[in-house]
Design a protein around this motif. Structure first.
Motif, PDB file in Angstrom:
ATOM      1  N   VAL A   3       4.940 -10.671   4.752  1.00 28.15           N
ATOM      2  CA  VAL A   3       4.881 -11.172   3.382  1.00 28.15           C
ATOM      3  C   VAL A   3       4.704  -9.978   2.464  1.00 28.15           C
ATOM      4  CG1 VAL A   3       3.480 -12.517   1.774  1.00 28.15           C
ATOM      5  CG2 VAL A   3       3.877 -13.357   4.080  1.00 28.15           C
ATOM      6  N   GLY A   4       5.531  -9.900   1.438  1.00 26.44           N
ATOM      7  CA  GLY A   4       5.394  -8.823   0.475  1.00 26.44           C
ATOM      8  C   GLY A   4       6.696  -8.534  -0.221  1.00 26.44           C
ATOM      9  N   GLU A   5       6.755  -7.344  -0.819  1.00 26.93           N
ATOM     10  CA  GLU A   5       7.971  -6.905  -1.487  1.00 26.93           C
ATOM     11  C   GLU A   5       7.941  -5.391  -1.611  1.00 26.93           C
ATOM     12  OE1 GLU A   5       8.068  -8.569  -5.428  1.00 26.93           O
ATOM     13  OE2 GLU A   5       6.550  -7.197  -6.154  1.00 26.93           O
ATOM     14  N   GLY A   6       9.105  -4.815  -1.810  1.00 25.92           N
ATOM     15  CA  GLY A   6       9.185  -3.374  -2.018  1.00 25.92           C
ATOM     16  C   GLY A   6       8.681  -2.601  -0.812  1.00 25.92           C
ATOM     17  N   THR A   7       7.634  -1.816  -1.019  1.00 24.85           N
ATOM     18  CA  THR A   7       7.123  -0.945   0.044  1.00 24.85           C
ATOM     19  C   THR A   7       5.825  -1.434   0.677  1.00 24.85           C
ATOM     20  OG1 THR A   7       5.948   0.402  -1.595  1.00 24.85           O
ATOM     21  CG2 THR A   7       8.183   1.104  -1.003  1.00 24.85           C
ATOM     22  N   ILE A   8       5.326  -2.611   0.261  1.00 26.34           N
ATOM     23  CA  ILE A   8       4.039  -3.116   0.759  1.00 26.34           C
ATOM     24  C   ILE A   8       4.232  -4.494   1.398  1.00 26.34           C
ATOM     25  CG2 ILE A   8       1.654  -3.688   0.157  1.00 26.34           C
ATOM     26  CD1 ILE A   8       2.329  -0.778  -0.435  1.00 26.34           C
ATOM     27  N   TRP A   9       3.764  -4.634   2.654  1.00 28.60           N
ATOM     28  CA  TRP A   9       3.949  -5.880   3.399  1.00 28.60           C
ATOM     29  C   TRP A   9       2.722  -6.190   4.244  1.00 28.60           C
ATOM     30  CZ3 TRP A   9       8.474  -8.650   2.847  1.00 28.60           C
ATOM     31  CH2 TRP A   9       9.481  -7.994   2.150  1.00 28.60           C
ATOM     32  N   PHE A  10       2.252  -7.454   4.207  1.00 25.25           N
ATOM     33  CA  PHE A  10       1.271  -7.928   5.172  1.00 25.25           C
ATOM     34  C   PHE A  10       2.048  -8.375   6.397  1.00 25.25           C
ATOM     35  CE2 PHE A  10      -1.565  -8.597   1.510  1.00 25.25           C
ATOM     36  CZ  PHE A  10      -2.755  -8.113   2.038  1.00 25.25           C
ATOM     37  N   VAL A  62       3.356  -0.184   5.261  1.00 28.16           N
ATOM     38  CA  VAL A  62       3.533   0.550   4.012  1.00 28.16           C
ATOM     39  C   VAL A  62       4.711   1.495   4.191  1.00 28.16           C
ATOM     40  CG1 VAL A  62       2.455   2.103   2.352  1.00 28.16           C
ATOM     41  CG2 VAL A  62       1.071   0.388   3.532  1.00 28.16           C
ATOM     42  N   ASP A  63       5.732   1.285   3.400  1.00 20.17           N
ATOM     43  CA  ASP A  63       6.930   2.117   3.470  1.00 20.17           C
ATOM     44  C   ASP A  63       6.888   3.166   2.361  1.00 20.17           C
ATOM     45  OD1 ASP A  63       9.221   2.962   4.645  1.00 20.17           O
ATOM     46  OD2 ASP A  63      10.516   1.429   3.781  1.00 20.17           O
ATOM     47  N   ALA A  64       5.763   3.859   2.280  1.00 19.35           N
ATOM     48  CA  ALA A  64       5.549   4.908   1.284  1.00 19.35           C
ATOM     49  C   ALA A  64       4.536   5.881   1.878  1.00 19.35           C
ATOM     50  CB  ALA A  64       5.017   4.310  -0.018  1.00 19.35           C
ATOM     51  N   LYS A  65       4.353   7.024   1.216  1.00 21.18           N
ATOM     52  CA  LYS A  65       3.424   8.030   1.739  1.00 21.18           C
ATOM     53  C   LYS A  65       2.022   7.907   1.161  1.00 21.18           C
ATOM     54  CE  LYS A  65       6.910  11.278   3.019  1.00 21.18           C
ATOM     55  NZ  LYS A  65       7.112  12.619   3.483  1.00 21.18           N
ATOM     56  N   LEU A  78      -9.160   0.258   4.553  1.00 24.11           N
ATOM     57  CA  LEU A  78      -7.910   0.764   5.112  1.00 24.11           C
ATOM     58  C   LEU A  78      -8.236   1.871   6.107  1.00 24.11           C
ATOM     59  CD1 LEU A  78      -5.901   0.958   1.781  1.00 24.11           C
ATOM     60  CD2 LEU A  78      -5.786  -0.825   3.517  1.00 24.11           C
ATOM     61  N   THR A  79      -7.636   1.789   7.295  1.00 22.96           N
ATOM     62  CA  THR A  79      -7.882   2.798   8.325  1.00 22.96           C
ATOM     63  C   THR A  79      -6.551   3.338   8.842  1.00 22.96           C
ATOM     64  OG1 THR A  79      -8.066   1.017   9.936  1.00 22.96           O
ATOM     65  CG2 THR A  79     -10.124   1.870   9.053  1.00 22.96           C
ATOM     66  N   PRO A  80      -6.022   4.364   8.169  1.00 24.03           N
ATOM     67  CA  PRO A  80      -4.731   4.924   8.594  1.00 24.03           C
ATOM     68  C   PRO A  80      -4.776   5.420  10.043  1.00 24.03           C
ATOM     69  CG  PRO A  80      -5.388   5.803   6.463  1.00 24.03           C
ATOM     70  CD  PRO A  80      -6.560   5.041   7.002  1.00 24.03           C
ATOM     71  N   THR A  81      -3.658   5.287  10.709  1.00 22.13           N
ATOM     72  CA  THR A  81      -3.552   5.752  12.094  1.00 22.13           C
ATOM     73  C   THR A  81      -3.184   7.231  12.110  1.00 22.13           C
ATOM     74  OG1 THR A  81      -1.203   5.230  12.241  1.00 22.13           O
ATOM     75  CG2 THR A  81      -2.747   3.462  12.809  1.00 22.13           C
ATOM     76  N   PRO A 114       4.797   6.832   6.041  1.00 17.34           N
ATOM     77  CA  PRO A 114       4.984   5.383   6.100  1.00 17.34           C
ATOM     78  C   PRO A 114       4.802   4.851   7.513  1.00 17.34           C
ATOM     79  CG  PRO A 114       7.100   6.486   5.766  1.00 17.34           C
ATOM     80  CD  PRO A 114       6.044   7.544   5.766  1.00 17.34           C
ATOM     81  N   GLY A 115       4.406   3.572   7.561  1.00 11.46           N
ATOM     82  CA  GLY A 115       4.219   2.916   8.840  1.00 11.46           C
ATOM     83  C   GLY A 115       3.133   1.864   8.790  1.00 11.46           C
ATOM     84  N   ALA A 116       2.653   1.507   9.957  1.00 11.55           N
ATOM     85  CA  ALA A 116       1.613   0.480  10.069  1.00 11.55           C
ATOM     86  C   ALA A 116       0.295   1.022   9.516  1.00 11.55           C
ATOM     87  CB  ALA A 116       1.453   0.069  11.522  1.00 11.55           C
ATOM     88  N   LEU A 117      -0.432   0.146   8.830  1.00 12.73           N
ATOM     89  CA  LEU A 117      -1.713   0.519   8.244  1.00 12.73           C
ATOM     90  C   LEU A 117      -2.723  -0.581   8.560  1.00 12.73           C
ATOM     91  CD1 LEU A 117      -3.447   2.346   6.421  1.00 12.73           C
ATOM     92  CD2 LEU A 117      -2.556   1.066   4.462  1.00 12.73           C
TER      93      LEU A 117
END
Length: 174
Positions: free
Chosen positions: A75-82, A109-112, A133-136, A141-144
């Motif tokens: 669910v989302g739009e652009g560069t942000i998705w749940f 998140v399809d952004a930096k 938020l706990t970045p891997t 970009p990628g899973a967050l």
């Protein structure tokens, strides 16, 4: 035999007439839905209707290539998705710990840059929750991964916003 041919002609004409009338209506309806969704500054997977908190997962029909390749719902739009759970409701991700409701709600998140996340109650009781938020190690970009902490039951709106898009869900914490 002529009667049979007349029935066939009438059935064929009736079918064509129905198609001529119904297809433009359906196409118009699809265009209106798409326009409403794209013009909405707050896309949602769920809605609060008449005081009820509907946190049903309603995945987007179009996903970024990396998500659709993995056959994921989101669910989302652009560069942000749940990234949607395999269950029917967002609240299925919650568990009770020390009197708080907590859950893991992954983002894509399809952004930096990290999105800004807000967690607020939508029912008559004011309140805010907390998102962590706990970045891997792979980074963006990628899973967050995101942890959600809600102080008490209620209807909670979680919004993740980036430069190019946002994702919004309702969570019915019980």
């Amino acid at each position: 035999m002529w009667l049979l041919d007349a029935k066939r002609r009438r059935a064929c004409l009736t079918g064509l007439l129905c198609c001529a009338v119904l297809l433009p209506i359906a196409a118009c309806s699809d265009r209106q839905d798409a326009t409403a969704a794209s013009s909405s500054s707050h896309p949602a997977s769920s809605q609060q209707r008449g005081g009820a908190c509907d946190d049903a997962v309603v995945p987007a029909s179009r996903l970024p290539a990396k998500l659709s390749e993995k056959d994921m719902k989101a669910v989302g739009e652009g560069t942000i998705w749940f990234i949607a759970p395999q269950t029917d409701n967002w609240s299925d991700l919650l568990e009770t710990h020390d009197g708080h409701l907590r859950g893991k709600f992954p983002l894509w998140v399809d952004a930096k840059t990290l999105p800004k996340v807000s967690v607020r109650r939508t029912d008559d009781t004011p309140g805010t929750g907390r998102a962590e938020l706990t970045p891997t190690s792979e980074g963006l970009p990628g899973a967050l991964p995101m942890g959600l902490d809600l102080p008490d039951p209620g209807c909670w709106q979680v919004t993740a916003a980036g430069r190019e898009g946002q994702a919004r869900i309702l969570v019915n914490a019980r």
